[in-house]
Design a protein around this motif. Structure first.
Motif, short mmCIF file in Angstrom:
data_model
loop_
_atom_site.label_atom_id
_atom_site.label_comp_id
_atom_site.label_asym_id
_atom_site.label_seq_id
_atom_site.Cartn_x
_atom_site.Cartn_y
_atom_site.Cartn_z
N VAL A 30 -39.63 -18.20 14.55
CA VAL A 30 -38.21 -18.51 14.75
C VAL A 30 -37.78 -19.53 13.72
O VAL A 30 -38.60 -20.26 13.16
N ASN A 31 -36.47 -19.57 13.48
CA ASN A 31 -35.87 -20.65 12.72
C ASN A 31 -35.01 -21.43 13.70
O ASN A 31 -34.16 -20.85 14.39
N LEU A 32 -35.26 -22.71 13.79
CA LEU A 32 -34.48 -23.57 14.66
C LEU A 32 -33.21 -23.95 13.93
O LEU A 32 -33.26 -24.59 12.88
N LEU A 33 -32.08 -23.52 14.46
CA LEU A 33 -30.81 -23.77 13.80
C LEU A 33 -30.15 -25.04 14.31
O LEU A 33 -29.61 -25.82 13.53
N ASP A 34 -30.17 -25.23 15.61
CA ASP A 34 -29.46 -26.36 16.19
C ASP A 34 -30.06 -26.68 17.55
O ASP A 34 -30.65 -25.80 18.19
N PHE A 35 -29.89 -27.92 17.99
CA PHE A 35 -30.44 -28.37 19.27
C PHE A 35 -29.54 -29.50 19.76
O PHE A 35 -29.46 -30.55 19.13
N VAL A 36 -28.84 -29.26 20.85
CA VAL A 36 -27.89 -30.23 21.39
C VAL A 36 -28.26 -30.51 22.84
O VAL A 36 -28.44 -29.58 23.63
N VAL A 37 -28.39 -31.79 23.19
CA VAL A 37 -28.61 -32.18 24.58
C VAL A 37 -27.24 -32.45 25.20
O VAL A 37 -26.47 -33.26 24.69
N VAL A 38 -26.97 -31.75 26.29
CA VAL A 38 -25.69 -31.87 26.97
C VAL A 38 -25.94 -32.44 28.37
O VAL A 38 -26.74 -31.89 29.13
#
Length: 136
Positions: A30-38
């Motif tokens: 996989v390619n990790l594009l984005d990671f946001v903690v909400v």
């Protein structure tokens, strides 16, 4: 690209989850594009933290992000509706590298993908359990 909403135990991802993502990225799966903690407060207030801006704090300093910002405010707002007040979740954008390679090969051959359907893991697990129990 797939967007995942994953509930968190607390306000940050478990080290085992970060380790698994790191392994998948390193393997080229996989390619990790984005990671946001909400996080959603008890009063419904939503807070979003771009995890790469706090890489050391969240234990992701070794992760490579391929396209930061893919997860937009509209995505975050939509996913926030699914988060219970007083809890947090992660919105993770992944490109399935194997799928991109397969898609390119299919297109190069002159064929096209006509449909893709994802079967949720709990459904598959229940089916496998039912088939295993049939043989008993």
């Amino acid at each position: 690209v797939e967007l995942y909403l994953v509930s968190l135990d607390g306000d940050r991802p478990a080290p085992a989850v970060i380790a698994a993502l790191t392994d998948l990225v390193a393997a080229g799966t996989v390619n990790l594009l984005d990671f946001v903690v909400v996080s959603k407060a008890e009063d419904g207030t939503v807070t979003a933290i771009e995890i790469e801006e706090h890489a050391d704090e969240y234990g992701v300093a070794d992760l490579e992000f391929a396209a930061l910002g893919v997860t937009g405010q509209e995505d975050i707002d939509e996913f926030a509706e699914l988060i219970e007040p007083g809890t947090s979740a992660a919105v993770v954008a992944l490109e399935l590298a194997w799928a991109a390679r397969l898609s390119s090969a299919v297109q190069a051959s002159g064929a096209e993908v006509l449909s893709v359907e994802r079967i949720p893991a709990p459904v598959v697990n229940a089916l496998v359990d039912a088939l295993d129990n049939e043989g008993e």
